[in-house]
Design an enzyme around this catalytic site. Structure first.
Site, PDB file in Angstrom:
ATOM      1  N   ASP A  39      11.342   3.681  -4.093  1.00 52.41           N
ATOM      2  CA  ASP A  39       9.894   3.859  -4.246  1.00 52.41           C
ATOM      3  C   ASP A  39       9.624   4.152  -5.725  1.00 52.41           C
ATOM      4  OD1 ASP A  39       7.259   4.698  -4.347  1.00 52.41           O
ATOM      5  OD2 ASP A  39       7.374   5.787  -2.444  1.00 52.41           O
ATOM      6  N   ALA A  61       4.306  -3.483  -7.147  1.00 51.28           N
ATOM      7  CA  ALA A  61       2.875  -3.202  -7.321  1.00 51.28           C
ATOM      8  C   ALA A  61       2.212  -3.041  -5.968  1.00 51.28           C
ATOM      9  CB  ALA A  61       2.200  -4.342  -8.088  1.00 51.28           C
ATOM     10  N   TYR A  62       1.099  -2.317  -5.975  1.00 53.27           N
ATOM     11  CA  TYR A  62       0.194  -2.300  -4.820  1.00 53.27           C
ATOM     12  C   TYR A  62      -0.721  -3.496  -5.032  1.00 53.27           C
ATOM     13  CZ  TYR A  62      -3.216  -0.740  -1.391  1.00 53.27           C
ATOM     14  OH  TYR A  62      -4.051  -0.665  -0.302  1.00 53.27           O
ATOM     15  N   THR A  63      -0.571  -4.556  -4.213  1.00 46.24           N
ATOM     16  CA  THR A  63      -1.251  -5.830  -4.495  1.00 46.24           C
ATOM     17  C   THR A  63      -2.371  -6.173  -3.508  1.00 46.24           C
ATOM     18  OG1 THR A  63       0.477  -7.001  -3.268  1.00 46.24           O
ATOM     19  CG2 THR A  63       0.743  -6.875  -5.651  1.00 46.24           C
ATOM     20  N   TYR A 126      -8.200  -2.274  -7.853  1.00 47.79           N
ATOM     21  CA  TYR A 126      -6.888  -2.877  -8.153  1.00 47.79           C
ATOM     22  C   TYR A 126      -6.794  -3.193  -9.654  1.00 47.79           C
ATOM     23  CZ  TYR A 126      -3.487  -6.712  -8.548  1.00 47.79           C
ATOM     24  OH  TYR A 126      -2.469  -7.545  -8.947  1.00 47.79           O
ATOM     25  N   LYS A 130      -4.263  -1.551 -12.459  1.00 45.59           N
ATOM     26  CA  LYS A 130      -3.321  -2.355 -13.242  1.00 45.59           C
ATOM     27  C   LYS A 130      -3.574  -2.156 -14.741  1.00 45.59           C
ATOM     28  CE  LYS A 130      -0.697  -5.111 -11.952  1.00 45.59           C
ATOM     29  NZ  LYS A 130       0.762  -4.998 -11.634  1.00 45.59           N
ATOM     30  N   TRP A 151      -3.516 -15.939 -10.069  1.00 45.27           N
ATOM     31  CA  TRP A 151      -3.509 -16.861  -8.930  1.00 45.27           C
ATOM     32  C   TRP A 151      -2.095 -17.389  -8.627  1.00 45.27           C
ATOM     33  CZ3 TRP A 151      -8.453 -20.422  -8.912  1.00 45.27           C
ATOM     34  CH2 TRP A 151      -9.588 -19.629  -9.116  1.00 45.27           C
TER      35      TRP A 151
HETATM   36  N1  LIG Z   1      -0.298 -12.597  -6.383  1.00 47.97           N
HETATM   37  C1  LIG Z   1      -1.127 -12.858  -7.401  1.00 47.97           C
HETATM   38  O1  LIG Z   1      -2.007 -13.735  -7.333  1.00 47.97           O
HETATM   39  C2  LIG Z   1      -0.968 -12.110  -8.697  1.00 47.97           C
HETATM   40  C3  LIG Z   1      -1.792 -12.463  -9.760  1.00 47.97           C
HETATM   41  C4  LIG Z   1      -1.650 -11.802 -10.953  1.00 47.97           C
HETATM   42  C5  LIG Z   1      -0.701 -10.814 -11.088  1.00 47.97           C
HETATM   43  N2  LIG Z   1       0.087 -10.444 -10.033  1.00 47.97           N
HETATM   44  C6  LIG Z   1       1.071  -9.381 -10.241  1.00 47.97           C
HETATM   45  O2  LIG Z   1       2.367  -9.916 -10.002  1.00 47.97           O
HETATM   46  C7  LIG Z   1       3.264  -8.837  -9.646  1.00 47.97           C
HETATM   47  C8  LIG Z   1       4.086  -9.247  -8.431  1.00 47.97           C
HETATM   48  O3  LIG Z   1       3.206  -9.376  -7.327  1.00 47.97           O
HETATM   49  P1  LIG Z   1       3.519 -10.320  -6.091  1.00 47.97           P
HETATM   50  O4  LIG Z   1       2.493 -11.368  -6.096  1.00 47.97           O
HETATM   51  O5  LIG Z   1       4.964 -10.651  -6.048  1.00 47.97           O
HETATM   52  O6  LIG Z   1       3.112  -9.299  -4.922  1.00 47.97           O
HETATM   53  P2  LIG Z   1       3.967  -8.721  -3.712  1.00 47.97           P
HETATM   54  O7  LIG Z   1       4.580  -9.846  -2.966  1.00 47.97           O
HETATM   55  O8  LIG Z   1       3.035  -7.792  -3.001  1.00 47.97           O
HETATM   56  O9  LIG Z   1       5.126  -7.908  -4.426  1.00 47.97           O
HETATM   57  C9  LIG Z   1       5.041  -6.554  -4.780  1.00 47.97           C
HETATM   58  C10 LIG Z   1       6.308  -5.871  -4.338  1.00 47.97           C
HETATM   59  O10 LIG Z   1       6.230  -4.487  -4.716  1.00 47.97           O
HETATM   60  C11 LIG Z   1       6.639  -3.724  -3.597  1.00 47.97           C
HETATM   61  N3  LIG Z   1       6.111  -2.365  -3.653  1.00 47.97           N
HETATM   62  C12 LIG Z   1       4.894  -1.918  -3.255  1.00 47.97           C
HETATM   63  N4  LIG Z   1       4.814  -0.592  -3.410  1.00 47.97           N
HETATM   64  C13 LIG Z   1       5.998  -0.184  -3.919  1.00 47.97           C
HETATM   65  C14 LIG Z   1       6.534   1.077  -4.271  1.00 47.97           C
HETATM   66  N5  LIG Z   1       5.827   2.219  -4.115  1.00 47.97           N
HETATM   67  N6  LIG Z   1       7.788   1.129  -4.762  1.00 47.97           N
HETATM   68  C15 LIG Z   1       8.523   0.000  -4.891  1.00 47.97           C
HETATM   69  N7  LIG Z   1       8.089  -1.217  -4.565  1.00 47.97           N
HETATM   70  C16 LIG Z   1       6.831  -1.313  -4.083  1.00 47.97           C
HETATM   71  C17 LIG Z   1       6.111  -4.489  -2.408  1.00 47.97           C
HETATM   72  O11 LIG Z   1       6.725  -4.040  -1.209  1.00 47.97           O
HETATM   73  P3  LIG Z   1       5.894  -4.155   0.185  1.00 47.97           P
HETATM   74  O12 LIG Z   1       5.627  -5.616   0.380  1.00 47.97           O
HETATM   75  O13 LIG Z   1       6.839  -3.559   1.183  1.00 47.97           O
HETATM   76  O14 LIG Z   1       4.637  -3.360  -0.023  1.00 47.97           O
HETATM   77  C18 LIG Z   1       6.482  -5.912  -2.802  1.00 47.97           C
HETATM   78  O15 LIG Z   1       7.817  -6.216  -2.471  1.00 47.97           O
HETATM   79  C19 LIG Z   1       2.369  -7.609  -9.440  1.00 47.97           C
HETATM   80  O16 LIG Z   1       2.435  -6.819 -10.598  1.00 47.97           O
HETATM   81  C20 LIG Z   1       0.965  -8.194  -9.300  1.00 47.97           C
HETATM   82  O17 LIG Z   1       0.005  -7.264  -9.724  1.00 47.97           O
HETATM   83  C21 LIG Z   1      -0.017 -11.088  -8.839  1.00 47.97           C
END
Ligand SMILES: NC(=O)c1ccc[n+]([C@@H]2O[C@H](COP(=O)([O-])OP(=O)(O)OC[C@H]3O[C@@H](n4cnc5c(N)ncnc54)[C@H](OP(=O)(O)O)[C@@H]3O)[C@@H](O)[C@H]2O)c1
Length: 281
Positions: A39, A61-63, A126, A130, A151
């Site tokens: 965590d 991240a909390y996404t 959110y 960030k 995206w």
């Molecule tokens: N998706 C988009 O469109 C987008 C766009 C721009 C930027 N981003 C950024 O890209 C990055 C990766 O996001 P992603 O799209 O891969 O999202 P994701 O699939 O939700 O990945 C985030 C990961 O972080 C984990 N996590 C959440 N809370 C945690 C904690 N307290 N300690 C440790 N791990 C934790 C999640 O676990 P759980 O699933 O178990 O909660 C998940 O495995 C993030 O920084 C996000 O802000 C995403």
């Protein structure tokens, strides 16, 4: 090539999974960290993760963008406070960190494309969390690279693309917003870039997205056409959907800064998306 020991935080997530794949092929030692065994808000666990590596990539991240509106404390703990603590530990132990951020730090009210120099003004919790994470990280004084994405989509994640794919299979008519513009970006392409950033130890703030722009409606229509699915899409304004979190209408990135470091690192959004759709078949 120098072989690194790299800790990937959030390694089970959509982006983290692709980063592991790319780094694995480059022969680096990889340490994976994610819930429930790790965590990021637990200081001792964070310290142990950083201690065991020379490079840290933070995808944790909390996404849940809408969920953050009613879970402000959790979003801040994960996306802001923990990132600040991570920066302090990285500074203290003299390591290097690549941190992932988002287009949601902007309000999307700019007429043209966004650069790293543009003012930030998040529209939702959110985005605020960030942005706070970015600021706390910069304040730590550690060696870092912040990569703002937009995206993103990949296999298994809860992205706009995956949601569209689910809906067009089950519904023959769909309303899709046509006033939000950006670039759908494959996590495989982000992962390749992160690998290059790590190996070059790039410092500073960078924007990264696929080449070209489209509205969400245009992207959905592209998917329907490529998959030859008989779903009728109707364009609508964002106001058609009542969501807890407001979204920026303009997420168009000017990626000139990253292009100058890594020429040719970005594919056209439609070519990358078509390849992704082919892999689904
Ligand atoms: N998706 C988009 O469109 C987008 C766009 C721009 C930027 N981003 C950024 O890209 C990055 C990766 O996001 P992603 O799209 O891969 O999202 P994701 O699939 O939700 O990945 C985030 C990961 O972080 C984990 N996590 C959440 N809370 C945690 C904690 N307290 N300690 C440790 N791990 C934790 C999640 O676990 P759980 O699933 O178990 O909660 C998940 O495995 C993030 O920084 C996000 O802000 C995403």
């Amino acid at each position: 090539m120098t072989k690194h020991t790299i800790a990937v935080l959030g390694s089970n997530g959509m982006l983290g999974t692709d980063i592991l794949n790319v780094l694995g092929k480059r022969n680096h030692n990889i340490h994976c960290f994610d819930l429930p065994t790790f965590d990021i808000t637990n200081y001792d666990q964070l310290m142990a993760a950083v201690l065991g590596a020379d490079i840290i990539i933070n995808c944790a991240a909390y996404t849940n963008v809408d969920g953050a509106e009613s879970n402000l404390q959790t979003a801040n703990a994960i996306n802001a406070i923990a990132v600040g603590e991570l920066g302090k530990i990285v500074k203290k132990l003299n390591k290097y960190l690549v941190h992932i951020s988002t287009d949601f730090v902007y309000d999307g009210k700019k007429g043209g494309t966004y650069t790293e120099l543009d003012d930030v003004n998040p529209l939702n919790v959110y985005g605020e969390s960030k942005l706070s994470g970015e600021i706390l990280l910069a304040d730590s004084g550690c060696d870092y690279c912040i990569l703002r994405l937009e995206w993103t989509y990949g296999h298994g994640g809860l992205s706009f693309i995956n949601k569209i794919l689910q809906r067009i299979k089950n519904q023959d008519k769909l309303f899709i917003v046509n006033d939000q513009y950006g670039s759908p970006t494959a996590t495989t392409e982000v992962a390749s870039l992160v690998c290059k950033i790590v190996e070059k130890r790039v410092l500073g703030l960078y924007l990264f997205a696929a080449e070209g722009y489209a509205s969400r409606y245009e992207i959905a229509q592209f998917i329907v056409d490529k998959l030859n699915i008989q779903t009728t899409l109707t364009p609508c304004a964002s106001t058609h959907f009542q969501t807890p979190a407001q979204r920026p209408l303009n997420s168009k990135f000017n990626c000139g800064k990253i292009d100058s470091l890594f020429p040719g690192c970005r594919s056209d959004w439609n070519i990358a998306l078509e390849n992704f759709l082919k892999e689904l078949k």
